[in-house]
Structures are given as C-alpha cells and as structure tokens.
Design a protein around this motif. Structure first.
Motif, PDB file in Angstrom:
ATOM      1  N   VAL A   1       0.870  -1.148   0.008  1.00  0.00           N
ATOM      2  CA  VAL A   1       0.190  -0.032  -0.274  1.00  0.00           C
ATOM      3  C   VAL A   1       0.829   1.106  -0.143  1.00  0.00           C
ATOM      4  O   VAL A   1       1.871   1.153   0.600  1.00  0.00           O
ATOM      5  CB  VAL A   1      -0.819  -0.134   1.242  1.00  0.00           C
ATOM      6  CG1 VAL A   1      -1.915   1.249   1.232  1.00  0.00           C
ATOM      7  CG2 VAL A   1      -1.584  -1.272   1.362  1.00  0.00           C
ATOM      8  N   MET A   2       0.592   2.181  -0.799  1.00  0.00           N
ATOM      9  CA  MET A   2       1.550   3.317  -1.073  1.00  0.00           C
ATOM     10  C   MET A   2       0.556   4.496  -0.225  1.00  0.00           C
ATOM     11  O   MET A   2      -0.614   4.977  -0.403  1.00  0.00           O
ATOM     12  CB  MET A   2       1.501   3.867  -2.336  1.00  0.00           C
ATOM     13  CG  MET A   2       2.084   2.724  -3.232  1.00  0.00           C
ATOM     14  SD  MET A   2       3.922   1.992  -2.772  1.00  0.00           S
ATOM     15  CE  MET A   2       4.746   3.036  -3.608  1.00  0.00           C
ATOM     16  N   THR A   3       1.438   5.643   0.403  1.00  0.00           N
ATOM     17  CA  THR A   3       0.950   6.842   0.676  1.00  0.00           C
ATOM     18  C   THR A   3       1.515   7.820  -0.298  1.00  0.00           C
ATOM     19  O   THR A   3       2.630   7.324  -1.276  1.00  0.00           O
ATOM     20  CB  THR A   3       1.479   7.126   1.997  1.00  0.00           C
ATOM     21  OG1 THR A   3       2.952   7.178   2.023  1.00  0.00           O
ATOM     22  CG2 THR A   3       0.704   6.551   3.138  1.00  0.00           C
ATOM     23  N   GLY A   4       0.753   8.892  -0.699  1.00  0.00           N
ATOM     24  CA  GLY A   4       1.491   9.838  -1.602  1.00  0.00           C
ATOM     25  C   GLY A   4       1.440   9.105  -3.142  1.00  0.00           C
ATOM     26  O   GLY A   4       2.003   9.756  -4.233  1.00  0.00           O
TER      27      GLY A   4
ATOM     28  N   MET B   1      -8.149   0.237  -3.829  1.00  0.00           N
ATOM     29  CA  MET B   1      -7.092  -0.140  -2.615  1.00  0.00           C
ATOM     30  C   MET B   1      -7.986   0.383  -1.191  1.00  0.00           C
ATOM     31  O   MET B   1      -7.752  -0.435   0.062  1.00  0.00           O
ATOM     32  CB  MET B   1      -6.135   0.819  -2.649  1.00  0.00           C
ATOM     33  CG  MET B   1      -5.131   0.453  -1.631  1.00  0.00           C
ATOM     34  SD  MET B   1      -4.516  -1.162  -1.648  1.00  0.00           S
ATOM     35  CE  MET B   1      -3.301  -1.361  -2.893  1.00  0.00           C
ATOM     36  N   GLY B   2      -8.922   1.339  -1.298  1.00  0.00           N
ATOM     37  CA  GLY B   2      -9.756   1.676  -0.112  1.00  0.00           C
ATOM     38  C   GLY B   2     -10.436   0.489   0.343  1.00  0.00           C
ATOM     39  O   GLY B   2     -10.141   0.144   1.726  1.00  0.00           O
ATOM     40  N   PRO B   3     -11.038  -0.325  -0.251  1.00  0.00           N
ATOM     41  CA  PRO B   3     -11.763  -1.489   0.713  1.00  0.00           C
ATOM     42  C   PRO B   3     -10.766  -2.482   0.961  1.00  0.00           C
ATOM     43  O   PRO B   3     -11.200  -3.003   2.068  1.00  0.00           O
ATOM     44  CB  PRO B   3     -12.585  -2.217  -0.648  1.00  0.00           C
ATOM     45  CG  PRO B   3     -13.011  -0.955  -1.570  1.00  0.00           C
ATOM     46  CD  PRO B   3     -11.849  -0.147  -1.253  1.00  0.00           C
TER      47      PRO B   3
ATOM     48  N   THR C   1       0.157   0.429  12.254  1.00  0.00           N
ATOM     49  CA  THR C   1      -0.881  -0.344  13.044  1.00  0.00           C
ATOM     50  C   THR C   1      -2.307   0.246  12.395  1.00  0.00           C
ATOM     51  O   THR C   1      -2.230   1.025  11.454  1.00  0.00           O
ATOM     52  CB  THR C   1      -0.941   0.577  14.234  1.00  0.00           C
ATOM     53  OG1 THR C   1      -1.068   2.086  13.879  1.00  0.00           O
ATOM     54  CG2 THR C   1       0.491   0.545  15.074  1.00  0.00           C
ATOM     55  N   VAL C   2      -3.387  -0.325  12.856  1.00  0.00           N
ATOM     56  CA  VAL C   2      -4.779  -0.195  12.467  1.00  0.00           C
ATOM     57  C   VAL C   2      -5.111   1.281  12.606  1.00  0.00           C
ATOM     58  O   VAL C   2      -5.771   1.937  11.689  1.00  0.00           O
ATOM     59  CB  VAL C   2      -5.724  -1.063  13.317  1.00  0.00           C
ATOM     60  CG1 VAL C   2      -7.195  -0.543  12.748  1.00  0.00           C
ATOM     61  CG2 VAL C   2      -5.454  -2.424  12.943  1.00  0.00           C
ATOM     62  N   ALA C   3      -4.658   1.893  13.803  1.00  0.00           N
ATOM     63  CA  ALA C   3      -4.941   3.308  13.876  1.00  0.00           C
ATOM     64  C   ALA C   3      -4.350   4.331  13.016  1.00  0.00           C
ATOM     65  O   ALA C   3      -5.008   4.914  12.465  1.00  0.00           O
ATOM     66  CB  ALA C   3      -4.471   3.591  15.350  1.00  0.00           C
ATOM     67  N   ARG C   4      -3.064   3.865  12.661  1.00  0.00           N
ATOM     68  CA  ARG C   4      -2.132   4.891  11.656  1.00  0.00           C
ATOM     69  C   ARG C   4      -2.998   4.546  10.277  1.00  0.00           C
ATOM     70  O   ARG C   4      -2.882   5.566   9.505  1.00  0.00           O
ATOM     71  CB  ARG C   4      -0.829   4.326  11.687  1.00  0.00           C
ATOM     72  CG  ARG C   4       0.188   5.050  10.676  1.00  0.00           C
ATOM     73  CD  ARG C   4       0.304   6.502  10.981  1.00  0.00           C
ATOM     74  NE  ARG C   4       0.911   7.207   9.852  1.00  0.00           N
ATOM     75  CZ  ARG C   4       0.757   8.215   9.373  1.00  0.00           C
ATOM     76  NH1 ARG C   4      -0.134   9.102   9.794  1.00  0.00           N
ATOM     77  NH2 ARG C   4       1.461   8.857   8.387  1.00  0.00           N
ATOM     78  N   MET C   5      -3.253   3.384  10.123  1.00  0.00           N
ATOM     79  CA  MET C   5      -4.051   2.912   8.812  1.00  0.00           C
ATOM     80  C   MET C   5      -5.271   3.676   8.511  1.00  0.00           C
ATOM     81  O   MET C   5      -5.602   4.265   7.429  1.00  0.00           O
ATOM     82  CB  MET C   5      -4.247   1.523   8.740  1.00  0.00           C
ATOM     83  CG  MET C   5      -4.162   1.037   7.234  1.00  0.00           C
ATOM     84  SD  MET C   5      -2.523   1.376   6.277  1.00  0.00           S
ATOM     85  CE  MET C   5      -2.524   0.319   5.019  1.00  0.00           C
ATOM     86  N   ARG C   6      -5.992   3.895   9.629  1.00  0.00           N
ATOM     87  CA  ARG C   6      -7.379   4.395   9.479  1.00  0.00           C
ATOM     88  C   ARG C   6      -7.166   6.002   9.418  1.00  0.00           C
ATOM     89  O   ARG C   6      -7.733   6.513   8.734  1.00  0.00           O
ATOM     90  CB  ARG C   6      -8.284   4.119  10.914  1.00  0.00           C
ATOM     91  CG  ARG C   6      -8.731   2.598  10.805  1.00  0.00           C
ATOM     92  CD  ARG C   6      -9.935   2.582  11.747  1.00  0.00           C
ATOM     93  NE  ARG C   6     -10.558   1.238  11.906  1.00  0.00           N
ATOM     94  CZ  ARG C   6     -10.932   0.368  10.933  1.00  0.00           C
ATOM     95  NH1 ARG C   6     -11.512   1.099   9.751  1.00  0.00           N
ATOM     96  NH2 ARG C   6     -11.160  -0.792  11.267  1.00  0.00           N
TER      97      ARG C   6
ATOM     98  N   GLY D   1      -8.385   8.175   6.569  1.00  0.00           N
ATOM     99  CA  GLY D   1      -9.502   9.411   6.809  1.00  0.00           C
ATOM    100  C   GLY D   1      -8.781  10.456   6.075  1.00  0.00           C
ATOM    101  O   GLY D   1      -9.496  11.406   5.609  1.00  0.00           O
ATOM    102  N   GLN D   2      -7.479  10.606   5.640  1.00  0.00           N
ATOM    103  CA  GLN D   2      -7.027  11.568   4.882  1.00  0.00           C
ATOM    104  C   GLN D   2      -7.138  11.475   3.437  1.00  0.00           C
ATOM    105  O   GLN D   2      -6.560  12.136   2.458  1.00  0.00           O
ATOM    106  CB  GLN D   2      -5.240  11.789   5.339  1.00  0.00           C
ATOM    107  CG  GLN D   2      -5.216  12.113   6.759  1.00  0.00           C
ATOM    108  CD  GLN D   2      -3.657  12.177   7.279  1.00  0.00           C
ATOM    109  OE1 GLN D   2      -2.820  11.480   6.388  1.00  0.00           O
ATOM    110  NE2 GLN D   2      -3.712  12.068   8.385  1.00  0.00           N
ATOM    111  N   GLY D   3      -7.728  10.477   2.928  1.00  0.00           N
ATOM    112  CA  GLY D   3      -8.060  10.249   1.599  1.00  0.00           C
ATOM    113  C   GLY D   3      -6.895   9.668   0.672  1.00  0.00           C
ATOM    114  O   GLY D   3      -6.860   9.806  -0.606  1.00  0.00           O
TER     115      GLY D   3
END
Lengths: 304, 304
Positions: A226-229, A260-262, A242-247, A251-253
């Motif tokens: 999974v990529m950010t940016g 990938m969202g689902p 972590t789940v918290a960081r992933m959520r 949340g930041q789209g």
C-alpha cells in the motif's frame, strides 16, 4: 487470501488462476492451513451481458445467481490448478475443496437505497434508459457512457463458514466466499433468500477470516505494498503499520474508494481483532508471510 | 438422491427445489445421513442459449463451465430451502453444505467420437449449420428442428468425494455431483482439465453412492415405480426386484434409452455392490425408504 480473477475469456481466467495457484501451492506446501477467496468482477459482468442480450429467448437470472455461477467456474479452475501445482511439488496435504457459499447482509442496509457499485458494461444513454425502465439503476459515467450501479451492502455473516471450518480441520485447502459470497438476506420468518447485490470481496474475506479464527489475512493484489502519496512525485510504500495509523491515513483520503480503499478497510477490520493483515503483490506473498515484503497491518505496538 | 430440477425460470426452479427439500427434510429429520445430487438439463440449456446469442459481445464459456454454473445456482436454492425446511421442523442436525464437484471421465471414452446426448434448444437447419461450422455436432430431430448433441461419457470417479465424506461425517447434508458433476479428463501428465460433455446424473449418483459407502441410493422421479409394459394396456409396477431380473427386463427394451433407462442402469450398478437402490416418486420417498412404495433393487434373494 484473495487473488485476482484475471480477464474474462475462459483461457485468460485459466491462465490467471494457474499463476495464482502456483504461489498458493508454495504456501500450502509450507504446512499452512489456507482458505482462498477470489474476486469475480469481469465474470459477473459477462454473465450480466448474456442475461440482457438473451432476455428475449431465455429468462434472465438475478444478480446473486450470476455471483453463484462464478464461484463454481472459478472454483473448478482453482481445484484443477491447485491440485496440479501440489502434485508437481509432491505435496499430498492441503488438497482443495470448493464450497458454494452465501454471505448474509441486512435487508435494510442503506446501500440498497443508494446503490453505488458499478457493474457490467457501459451502454449509450438511450439503451441505459431501457434498463432503468426494467427497474435497474444506471448512472452517467461520462465519456464511456452509462453503467449499472448496484448495492454493495456490508457483509454481516458468512453463512457457510462452519462447513469451511470442518474441511479445513480435515486438512483441505478451502475455496469459499468467492466474489464476496452469494448475497442473501434473512426474512422476519427466518428464511434466507438471495438479493440483488454485490458484496465487496475483501470485506467478506476479512469477515470470514475472523469467523474462522485465522491468524493472517493475506490480500494479494498487483502492487507490492500500500502506498501513501500515490500519484504524487513522492509515493512511499507502507511496511508494518498499526490499524490506528492506517485508519488515520484512510481518513486523509490516501487510498481512494475504488480498489485499494476496501482492501485497507478489510485489513483494518481483521487486524483490529488481533490478527495480522497483509496487502502485497501476488508474486510476493511468500516473502510477505515471512515478514520481508508487503504492507503488514496489526492492532498496535508495531512501528510505523 | 436425485431430485427434479424443475422448469428453467428462476421462480420455477425455486418452487421445484422448495417442494423437493420439504421431502428431504423429513428424511434428514429421521436421522439419516443424506447426500443430494440433482439434474440440470433445463438450466444448462438456458446457459448455452445465452452463450450463443451473446457470443458477438462476450466470450462464450465451455459446456463444462455451464454445468459448474448450475451446481452453484441450484446449490444455493437447496441451501436456502433445506435450511428453512429443517428450521420449520426444529431439526438442528444435517444442515446443508454445497460442494462444487468434478467427475472424471476417460479422454478416450467412445462417446466422444459418437455424441448422442441432445442438449439446448432446437434450431432450424440453416442456423444449426452455422453451429456445426464452429465445431459442434447437431442432429436433425424431425419436426421440431435440429438440436446439438454432445458426448455423455461414463463417469469413472467423483474426484471430490473425499470432501463430501468429511462433511457427511461432521453431520452435514451434502449437495454434490449436481448435473452428473463437472466433466473432467486426466492428461498423461496427470493434470485434470474440463471437457465438453454432459455426464448422466443418475450414473454419477450411483458412482458417488458407492464411493461414499452409502447403504441406499434413492432416485426421485415423477412416477411411483418403474413399470413394465409401459405404453401397453397392462402396465405393471415393479416392487422388490433383483439386479439380474432388472437387467433382463432392460435387455428386453422395457425401459427405453431416455429417462428411465439410465435410472434403472444406475440402480443396478449401485445394487450390484450390495446396497439398496430405490426408484420412486419424489412424494413417496419416505414410504419407499420404509419399504412400502417404489421399485427396490437389490443384488439378490429378494422376491421379484
């Protein structure tokens, strides 16, 4: 584990399944107990087109029947390909079995009144209008034309998980919940009946994995992690997270609502229950299980 | 046990399955371990027509895929209907599970060079000729037109019987080998692959029953018993009858090659292994199991 369904021609489907089962066979050979799910988007699309075009000669079947049909055709391909791959490795354990399986959704799931999942082919506005007259919902998708949208309700329970558990305990590799499972609702009488919908395959996989008490949910896709940016000059792969960081990132789209969202949501739901969720490329699943590839989501404590 | 598939419209199929599962539920409620198979003629016919009519838009799928598809759609109907019928009886045992299952045939089965099983719709000669150009075999059936004929090879082994056995031992009612099973052949390499054919559902049921060590094969149909002198002024139902006597009557042409012939042959094959084979009306299956209805075939010693 979910695996790509491949293209829609029979020979393309067989080729895609064969590639996937080679990877799966290595995992089965390692001694892991494995339950497999799969997508079915292109296949359901084909069946819907056949339904429409032949409707003047033979009665069309409901959308949930199309989903069931793909469980069987993809299931047979997986049976044949995984058996061959295991035989080539001289592995006698983990022979495959395919269950036709249903996923319960709520009759009052809000997605039924606001369908958003596009399925099947694009049609010009005039032809789409005819389908709307038959009670379907179609949306203008821009340059490509109009497309049918259906409800993608939340999976509530994999109704055939008990049978999967029995087969798993007996040493089988179990194929189950393909295409997210055949969508069904429970009437006030308790009776179960099919419903026209498409359930997200990754969310169902996460649910099934929790019902079965799996330690790992592995979602195989076409990127290593999974990529950010994503789409910026500085994309960055996520490793342990972590789940918290992933959520928070979701949340930041960061992950979009399409593919990938689902997967991210499915990974978070599973990991929130204490297991390990992995998202990686099909070719990297062994490395990911060994901890050297992919995005690995856990409930907490791991470094991000 | 085999049960009629009903007509081809979805609502007709559901109605037929619901009626059948009410009868089956009574047997499950009695404590019997039950494996269910089913036919799929009308359903495969529909899928073939869709394949043909939509071939210019989406790729057709092979005949064996159509058979697989019917295992899933009919299977889901059976799951829902049998669960409801068991719940109505407050029976918690024998909950159903549906396996996608394959039946091995020989690649050199002589039926492949001399296909005789008619399937799908009738077409005028000119349209049938086009299908022949695509490699299919069509025959002139007289006033109704031309019809495709395919191989109906001998079933050799139900490849997924082991999974059925595991589920049965765990207390499930197992739906398996629907439509005679998805036909597959084994290559010299050992690899299993689908093949365009239709396997007789009753012969496969007899084979599966023997593989599973069943004590009874029950073939549910639309007559109370097998008749001798069918179509004459003096038809006579057969009650208890030996395999030898049944084969003698079959040799005299008593049962025809269409529907009853294969049922009688299936009953004889199963009973020859020492079990009891019953042919009766769906509504009489409980009485037949109790010995008060139907044609009951055994290896020998019973009065004819």
């Amino acid at each position: 584990m979910t695996s790509p369904g491949g293209d829609a021609r029979p020979e393309d489907q067989q080729a895609a399944v064969t590639v996937a089962m080679e990877e799966v066979a290595d995992i089965v050979a390692s001694g892991a107990q494995v339950v497999l799910t799969h997508g079915n988007g292109p296949q359901v699309g084909n069946l819907l087109v056949k339904n429409e075009i032949a409707a003047h000669v033979v009665p069309p079947v409901p959308l949930d029947w199309c989903g069931a049909q793909t469980q069987a055709t993809i299931g047979v391909l997986m049976l044949n390909a995984l058996e061959a791959a295991l035989a080539a490795r001289r592995v006698s354990a983990g022979r495959p079995a395919v269950l036709v399986s249903r996923t319960l959704v709520k009759a009052d799931d809000p997605h039924f009144t606001d369908p958003t999942k596009p399925i099947g082919r694009y049609l010009p506005a005039a032809e789409a209008a005819k389908m709307v007259e038959h009670g379907q919902t179609w949306r203008d998708m821009g340059a490509k034309g109009w497309r049918r949208v259906v409800a993608s309700p939340e999976p509530v329970e994999c109704l055939d998980a008990a049978a999967a558990h029995v087969l798993l305990d007996a040493g089988f590799t179990v194929v189950c919940a393909g295409g997210g499972g055949v969508p069904v609702i429970r009437a006030d009488t308790g009776a179960i009946a099919g419903v026209e919908a498409v359930i997200d395959k990754d969310l169902t996989a996460a649910l099934l994995a929790r019902q079965l008490g799996a330690d790992t949910l592995l979602i195989a896709t076409d990127v290593d992690a999974v990529m950010t940016g994503w789409g910026t000059p500085h994309p960055r792969p996520l490793g342990a997270v972590t789940v918290a960081r992933m959520r928070e990132l979701a949340g930041q789209g960061e992950f979009g609502s399409g593919s990938m969202g689902p997967k991210v949501e499915a990974a978070c739901r599973f990991a929130a229950g204490g297991g390990r969720a992995i998202i990686t490329h099909l070719a990297a699943i062994e490395d990911a299980l060994a901890g050297t590839a992919g995005t690995v989501v856990t409930r907490g404590g791991a470094a991000d």
